[in-house]
Design an enzyme around this catalytic site. Structure first.
Site, PDB file in Angstrom:
ATOM      1  N   LYS A  31       0.826  -1.217   0.000  1.00 24.30           N
ATOM      2  CA  LYS A  31       0.000   0.000   0.000  1.00 24.30           C
ATOM      3  C   LYS A  31       0.855   1.260   0.000  1.00 24.30           C
ATOM      4  O   LYS A  31       0.357   2.359  -0.228  1.00 24.30           O
ATOM      5  CB  LYS A  31      -0.892  -0.018   1.253  1.00 24.30           C
ATOM      6  CG  LYS A  31      -1.926   1.070   1.346  1.00 24.30           C
ATOM      7  CD  LYS A  31      -2.726   0.915   2.639  1.00 24.30           C
ATOM      8  CE  LYS A  31      -3.680   2.083   2.836  1.00 24.30           C
ATOM      9  NZ  LYS A  31      -4.353   1.987   4.141  1.00 24.30           N
ATOM     10  N   ALA A  78       2.905  -7.590   5.242  1.00 24.17           N
ATOM     11  CA  ALA A  78       2.253  -6.281   5.404  1.00 24.17           C
ATOM     12  C   ALA A  78       1.580  -6.171   6.762  1.00 24.17           C
ATOM     13  O   ALA A  78       0.774  -7.020   7.140  1.00 24.17           O
ATOM     14  CB  ALA A  78       1.231  -6.063   4.286  1.00 24.17           C
ATOM     15  N   ALA A  79       1.910  -5.109   7.474  1.00 26.34           N
ATOM     16  CA  ALA A  79       1.341  -4.886   8.799  1.00 26.34           C
ATOM     17  C   ALA A  79       1.685  -3.485   9.257  1.00 26.34           C
ATOM     18  O   ALA A  79       2.614  -2.860   8.744  1.00 26.34           O
ATOM     19  CB  ALA A  79       1.911  -5.899   9.798  1.00 26.34           C
ATOM     20  N   SER A  81       3.540  -1.960  12.204  1.00 23.73           N
ATOM     21  CA  SER A  81       4.548  -2.718  12.948  1.00 23.73           C
ATOM     22  C   SER A  81       5.143  -1.987  14.154  1.00 23.73           C
ATOM     23  O   SER A  81       6.003  -2.546  14.828  1.00 23.73           O
ATOM     24  CB  SER A  81       5.678  -3.111  11.990  1.00 23.73           C
ATOM     25  OG  SER A  81       6.413  -1.962  11.594  1.00 23.73           O
ATOM     26  N   THR A  96      -5.424  -3.408   9.485  1.00 23.34           N
ATOM     27  CA  THR A  96      -4.399  -3.996   8.617  1.00 23.34           C
ATOM     28  C   THR A  96      -3.987  -5.389   9.096  1.00 23.34           C
ATOM     29  O   THR A  96      -3.959  -6.344   8.318  1.00 23.34           O
ATOM     30  CB  THR A  96      -3.153  -3.082   8.577  1.00 23.34           C
ATOM     31  OG1 THR A  96      -3.536  -1.825   8.041  1.00 23.34           O
ATOM     32  CG2 THR A  96      -2.062  -3.684   7.716  1.00 23.34           C
ATOM     33  N   THR A 121       5.553 -12.441  15.222  1.00 21.80           N
ATOM     34  CA  THR A 121       6.560 -11.821  16.086  1.00 21.80           C
ATOM     35  C   THR A 121       6.662 -12.521  17.437  1.00 21.80           C
ATOM     36  O   THR A 121       5.689 -13.126  17.890  1.00 21.80           O
ATOM     37  CB  THR A 121       6.187 -10.335  16.314  1.00 21.80           C
ATOM     38  OG1 THR A 121       6.957  -9.816  17.388  1.00 21.80           O
ATOM     39  CG2 THR A 121       4.718 -10.164  16.681  1.00 21.80           C
ATOM     40  N   ASP A 122       7.821 -12.375  18.071  1.00 19.92           N
ATOM     41  CA  ASP A 122       7.973 -12.935  19.423  1.00 19.92           C
ATOM     42  C   ASP A 122       7.105 -12.190  20.438  1.00 19.92           C
ATOM     43  O   ASP A 122       6.919 -12.665  21.563  1.00 19.92           O
ATOM     44  CB  ASP A 122       9.450 -12.910  19.869  1.00 19.92           C
ATOM     45  CG  ASP A 122      10.061 -11.514  19.950  1.00 19.92           C
ATOM     46  OD1 ASP A 122       9.398 -10.535  19.567  1.00 19.92           O
ATOM     47  OD2 ASP A 122      11.214 -11.416  20.418  1.00 19.92           O
ATOM     48  N   GLU A 123       6.558 -11.026  20.030  1.00 17.55           N
ATOM     49  CA  GLU A 123       5.782 -10.228  20.983  1.00 17.55           C
ATOM     50  C   GLU A 123       4.434 -10.865  21.319  1.00 17.55           C
ATOM     51  O   GLU A 123       3.768 -10.440  22.273  1.00 17.55           O
ATOM     52  CB  GLU A 123       5.607  -8.792  20.456  1.00 17.55           C
ATOM     53  CG  GLU A 123       6.964  -8.139  20.229  1.00 17.55           C
ATOM     54  CD  GLU A 123       6.929  -6.640  20.049  1.00 17.55           C
ATOM     55  OE1 GLU A 123       6.021  -5.977  20.551  1.00 17.55           O
ATOM     56  OE2 GLU A 123       7.858  -6.126  19.385  1.00 17.55           O
ATOM     57  N   TYR A 146      -0.321  -3.581  19.411  1.00 19.75           N
ATOM     58  CA  TYR A 146       0.353  -4.196  18.261  1.00 19.75           C
ATOM     59  C   TYR A 146       0.416  -5.709  18.425  1.00 19.75           C
ATOM     60  O   TYR A 146       0.008  -6.469  17.542  1.00 19.75           O
ATOM     61  CB  TYR A 146       1.774  -3.625  18.114  1.00 19.75           C
ATOM     62  CG  TYR A 146       2.697  -4.479  17.262  1.00 19.75           C
ATOM     63  CD1 TYR A 146       2.505  -4.589  15.883  1.00 19.75           C
ATOM     64  CD2 TYR A 146       3.758  -5.195  17.838  1.00 19.75           C
ATOM     65  CE1 TYR A 146       3.342  -5.382  15.104  1.00 19.75           C
ATOM     66  CE2 TYR A 146       4.596  -5.981  17.068  1.00 19.75           C
ATOM     67  CZ  TYR A 146       4.382  -6.080  15.701  1.00 19.75           C
ATOM     68  OH  TYR A 146       5.209  -6.878  14.927  1.00 19.75           O
ATOM     69  N   LYS A 150      -1.258  -8.858  16.248  1.00 22.21           N
ATOM     70  CA  LYS A 150      -0.479  -9.933  15.602  1.00 22.21           C
ATOM     71  C   LYS A 150      -0.934 -11.300  16.133  1.00 22.21           C
ATOM     72  O   LYS A 150      -0.970 -12.281  15.387  1.00 22.21           O
ATOM     73  CB  LYS A 150       1.024  -9.738  15.848  1.00 22.21           C
ATOM     74  CG  LYS A 150       1.635  -8.513  15.179  1.00 22.21           C
ATOM     75  CD  LYS A 150       1.574  -8.527  13.660  1.00 22.21           C
ATOM     76  CE  LYS A 150       2.500  -9.546  13.019  1.00 22.21           C
ATOM     77  NZ  LYS A 150       2.522  -9.415  11.545  1.00 22.21           N
ATOM     78  N   ASN A 175      13.387  -9.075  17.540  1.00 18.53           N
ATOM     79  CA  ASN A 175      13.634  -7.737  16.977  1.00 18.53           C
ATOM     80  C   ASN A 175      14.663  -7.795  15.854  1.00 18.53           C
ATOM     81  O   ASN A 175      15.811  -8.166  16.077  1.00 18.53           O
ATOM     82  CB  ASN A 175      14.169  -6.790  18.050  1.00 18.53           C
ATOM     83  CG  ASN A 175      13.085  -6.343  19.009  1.00 18.53           C
ATOM     84  OD1 ASN A 175      12.449  -7.165  19.667  1.00 18.53           O
ATOM     85  ND2 ASN A 175      12.865  -5.049  19.094  1.00 18.53           N
ATOM     86  N   LEU A 186      14.143   1.513  17.521  1.00 21.45           N
ATOM     87  CA  LEU A 186      15.263   1.884  18.395  1.00 21.45           C
ATOM     88  C   LEU A 186      16.603   2.045  17.661  1.00 21.45           C
ATOM     89  O   LEU A 186      17.239   3.108  17.752  1.00 21.45           O
ATOM     90  CB  LEU A 186      15.425   0.864  19.531  1.00 21.45           C
ATOM     91  CG  LEU A 186      16.608   1.177  20.451  1.00 21.45           C
ATOM     92  CD1 LEU A 186      16.394   2.468  21.223  1.00 21.45           C
ATOM     93  CD2 LEU A 186      16.870   0.026  21.421  1.00 21.45           C
TER      94      LEU A 186
END
Ligand code: NAD
Ligand code: TYD
Length: 339
Positions: A31, A78-79, A81, A96, A121-123, A146, A150, A175, A186
């Site tokens: 997008k 796509a996200a 993030s 999204t 993701t690890d999150e 977030y 996910k 990360n 970061l």
């Protein structure tokens, strides 16, 4: 393979596209939100294996219109993030990350795409206890909007495998860092600020622990999972050494030869997770993959990249990379536009 990549103009997606293009036909469906930057794809833009379609993953007609016949795989990056943005407003994250993923799964099923690789993701595991490591048996306890979006998207992928028998796999990565990362996360923020002797914001006490994986290592793993992974399985990838943010930043300043006085404590992120750590032994055991780039080596290379690509950073920060699209393509439409 004929691979339909979503979010290929972003940080990780563009590295995946650069790695895949020499051997596969790649259609990049993006997008071009603030995080999508065609500068990231300059090296492959004219390659005969590469093409771009601008469109929204929530728009099923646009996705179906851009998807080629006999597509071998969708690789779904796509996200939205960025955790801090999700704290300011979660709406776009639900749209999204959750709705968009469901649209992609539906199109994949109806169009009989052979394989669906979902990038997670690890999150999703939330704050890990001091000795905890995320693996397939871990409970899912997302803490940020977030991570919640996910996690929801992962559930839809598993539901599609279970209900419709589609061939889909999930990867959870720690990360990522490396070249072409938008300077709101970061490391690119800290590197580009430090290069200009500007302060580096440290959230709270800086003792939050993250596992850093170089984006090149991550994308090598993604290709291995895509080519040799088993449907329905979730694979984990990490860099192998969880580190406190403050230690990461001190190492960075040492590499740059800049003073630690640049580190500036700022108000902590709301609900800030203290520790993420990934157990990637499943991926090593099954696919023989392991990270090859040590954190210090990868950080030095990343610093060099940012030092040599100040124009890329300048265009990101000034917003010029977006003006370029508007001038070139005019008002962008919601439907897919082949470019
Ligand atoms: P990014 O923010 O750099 O890029 C996202 C890309 O998706 C951009 O090109 C953007 O234009 C595109 N996009 C956004 N909304 C879209 C929509 N509605 N339709 C089509 N395209 C859209 O993200 P990233 O850091 O490269 O992350 C890629 C994926 O990897 C994400 O799914 C993210 O959750 C996951 N992930 C990232 C990290 C990390 O450290 N960056 C770690 C683990 C997992
Ligand atoms: P970030 O790059 O946003 O990734 P994530 O939140 O997905 O882990 O942040 C990495 C860590 O660095 C996280 O603990 C938040 C912290 N952080 C700072 O201390 N200062 C900053 O300016 C940013 C962007 C992040």
């Amino acid at each position: 393979m004929k691979i339909f990549v979503t979010g290929g103009a972003g940080f990780i997606g563009s590295e995946f596209v650069r790695q895949a293009v020499p051997n596969h036909q790649v259609i990049n469906f993006d997008k071009l939100t603030y995080a999508g930057n065609l500068d990231n794809l300059a090296s492959v833009a004219k390659h005969p294996n590469y093409s771009l379609a601008v469109g929204d993953i929530c728009d099923s007609k646009a996705v179906a219109g851009a998807l080629p016949e006999n597509c071998d795989a969708i690789v779904h990056f796509a996200a939205e993030s960025h955790v801090d943005r999700s704290i300011l407003s979660a709406e776009e994250f639900v749209r999204t990350n959750v709705v968009g993923t469901q649209v992609m799964l539906d199109v994949a099923r109806h169009r009989k795409v052979k394989r669906f690789l979902h990038i997670s993701t690890d999150e999703v595991g939330g704050d890990m206890p001091p000795n905890g490591w995320l693996n397939s048996d871990s409970p899912l306890r997302p803490s940020s909007p977030y991570a919640a979006s996910k996690t929801a998207s992962e559930h839809f992928v598993r539901a599609a495998v279970h209900t419709f028998g589609i061939d889909a796999l999930i990867t959870r990565t720690s990360n990522n860092y490396g070249p072409y990362q938008f300077p709101e996360k970061l490391l690119p923020l800290a590197i580009s600020n430090a290069l200009e002797d500007r302060p580096i914001p440290v959230y709270g006490d800086g003792m939050q622990v993250r596992d850093w994986i170089h984006v090149t290592d991550n994308c090598r793993a993604l290709l291995a999972v895509l080519e040799r992974g088993r449907s329905g399985v979730t694979y984990h990838m990490g860099g192998g050494g969880p580190l406190a943010n403050i230690d990461v930043l001190k190492l960075l300043l040492k590499i740059l030869g800049k003073p630690e006085t640049l580190l500036t404590t700022v108000t902590d992120r709301l609900g800030h997770d203290r520790r993420y750590a990934v157990d990637f032994s499943d991926t090593t055991k099954e696919l023989g993959w392991r990270p090859e780039i040590s954190f210090e080596e990868g950080l030095r290379a990343t610093v060099d990249w940012y030092r040599n690509n100040t124009e890329w950073v300048r265009r990101c920060r000034s917003g010029e990379y977006r003006k370029y699209y508007e001038e070139m393509y005019g008002e962008r439409e919601a439907t897919a536009q082949a470019i």
